[in-house]
Design an enzyme around this catalytic site. Structure first.
Site, PDB file in Angstrom:
ATOM      1  N   ASP A 178       8.043   1.540   1.483  1.00 20.20           N
ATOM      2  CA  ASP A 178       6.916   0.913   1.924  1.00 20.20           C
ATOM      3  C   ASP A 178       6.665  -0.229   0.601  1.00 20.20           C
ATOM      4  OD1 ASP A 178       3.247   1.162   2.734  1.00 20.20           O
ATOM      5  OD2 ASP A 178       4.837  -0.432   3.134  1.00 20.20           O
ATOM      6  N   GLU A 216      -1.652  -4.498   1.144  1.00 23.76           N
ATOM      7  CA  GLU A 216      -2.142  -3.182   1.178  1.00 23.76           C
ATOM      8  C   GLU A 216      -3.865  -3.045   1.118  1.00 23.76           C
ATOM      9  OE1 GLU A 216       1.811  -0.879   0.940  1.00 23.76           O
ATOM     10  OE2 GLU A 216      -0.283  -0.771   1.789  1.00 23.76           O
TER      11      GLU A 216
HETATM   12 ZN   LIG Z   1       3.570  -1.493   4.195  1.00 19.96          ZN
END
Ligand SMILES: [Zn+2]
Length: 405
Positions: free
Chosen positions: A234, A269
């Site tokens: 991620d 994020e």
């Molecule tokens: Zn992500």
């Protein structure tokens, strides 16, 4: 991926926030009010995490709620969501009530239909697509994942967050070398230091195809600027997969009909901030974006399905097109659908700007990589290789070529 709050998390976060004395000073100071949209099942959590007097429910429609809140509460909310629920972002920030309401009404189908742009979803580029699929190289993807996850973190406010995006810029500039129709550049954001990065291959037409993902990473509660957040899955995996598609097309001398843009978004994020600014900018400039593919987490093979398309906040017709591509070009790849239940990644920014977007994901949501947003989101979690991500690179190169011609 973005947040949904469970009851357990509520109790934990409320007690944590109630007793935590070291809430950063800035949370107490700035009183600017902003509007956000989030999944309605997260409202209670939001009120708990930000404080009942700092956030106000405004309206709810189709499971999405508009809330008015103090800007100072943003970090607290995303802290809670990342640490407790392993979700990115979790809400979409709007600078006005009108913009938030537009989000409620906006379905890409409706807005795109209003623009009446004809998109050809037929599959007729077999020879070219199979040639490019055969060039997908696991080692190339793995080396980009390893490079990006070698930075302490790629947080949107940190020095290493800026350095990692500048490295991506130089990597993409190298790929564009020798092509007069290709260039890589940064898209600067005024409110934070990390730029977004764009690699553009100019086509004969100004219609745009976008493939991209977020370049930032996050971990920890306070002091995120110094936290260890390798973010191998991620989302170094999505950036590495995007880079591989660009590498193959540029090294093969592919000359596009439409303009192809590869994007590494900043600040996903903390509320999809980078992609939102870019998508709204494209909308304001009247650009025609005929298709967007979001690659956020492509390298953890958690489910029996290889590729899972999120059906919410995406375009159904384009999702079906990608499904046809998988059936035709990657018959061994098992794929299906799932839901995020909220605006879980940058595709949602394009959808709310009225452009067709899709989010093919690494696994069913329940089976996704549980190490995200921690110091343990490393490539070791994917057996040290990028095998799973190669399936996404093959799908994405087929998506670009078939949508382009
Ligand atoms: Zn992500």
């Amino acid at each position: 991926m973005k947040f949904v709050v469970s009851l357990l998390g509520l109790v934990f976060s409320a007690s944590l926030l109630a007793h935590s004395t070291n809430i950063p000073q800035e949370i107490k100071e700035s009183e600017k009010e902003i509007w956000i949209t989030l999944g309605s099942d997260a409202v209670l959590g939001a009120q708990k995490s930000v404080g009942i007097d700092s956030i106000e429910e405004y309206t709810t429609q189709d499971g999405i709620t508009i809330m008015k809140m103090k800007e100072s509460g943003i970090e607290a909310m995303s802290h809670l969501m990342h640490d407790q629920f392993k979700r990115c972002g979790g809400f979409v920030r709007h600078d006005s009530l009108e913009a938030a309401q537009a989000e409620l009404g906006a379905t890409s189908e409706r807005l795109f239909a209003e623009k009446s742009v004809l998109v050809d979803y037929s599959l007729d580029q077999e020879e070219l697509v199979n040639e490019y699929i055969s060039q997908v190289n696991e080692f190339q993807i793995r080396s980009v994942i390893q490079k990006l996850s070698s930075y302490k973190n790629r947080y949107y406010k940190s020095q290493t967050g800026v350095e990692s995006s500048n490295w991506l810029l130089s990597k993409w500039q190298d790929l564009a070398k020798g092509r007069t129709d290709a260039r890589a550049y940064t898209y600067k954001h005024n409110r934070w230091p990390q730029p977004s990065v764009i690699l553009e291959i100019k086509g004969k037409s100004d219609e745009v195809i976008v493939v991209g993902g977020h370049a930032d990473s996050v971990a920890g509660w306070f002091g995120r600027e110094n936290a260890k957040a390798p973010g191998a899955d991620d989302n170094a995996s999505g950036i590495a997969t995007t880079t591989e598609v660009a590498r193959i097309l540029l090294e093969s001398g592919y000359v596009p009909e439409k303009t192809i843009m590869f994007m590494g978004y900043a600040a996903e994020e903390v509320g999809l901030l980078g992609s939102k600014e870019i998508a709204q900018d494209f909308k304001a400039k009247g650009k025609t974006v005929v298709g967007v593919m979001q690659l956020d987490m492509t390298n953890f093979n958690g489910s029996d399905l290889d590729i899972v398309m999120m059906s919410d906040y995406t375009n159904a017709a384009q999702n079906a097109f990608i499904g046809n591509i998988l059936d035709k070009y990657l018959p061994g790849v098992k794929w299906g659908y799932d839901r995020c239940g909220y605006a879980c990644s940058d595709h949602a920014s394009w959808t709310s700007a009225g452009f067709p977007a899709s989010m093919p994901f690494e696994a069913k949501k329940a089976d996704m990589n549980s190490r995200i947003h921690t110091a343990n989101d490393t490539i070791a979690r994917s057996n040290g290789n990028a095998e799973h991500a190669t399936k996404f690179a093959k799908m994405a190169v087929a998506f670009v070529v078939e949508l382009d011609r």
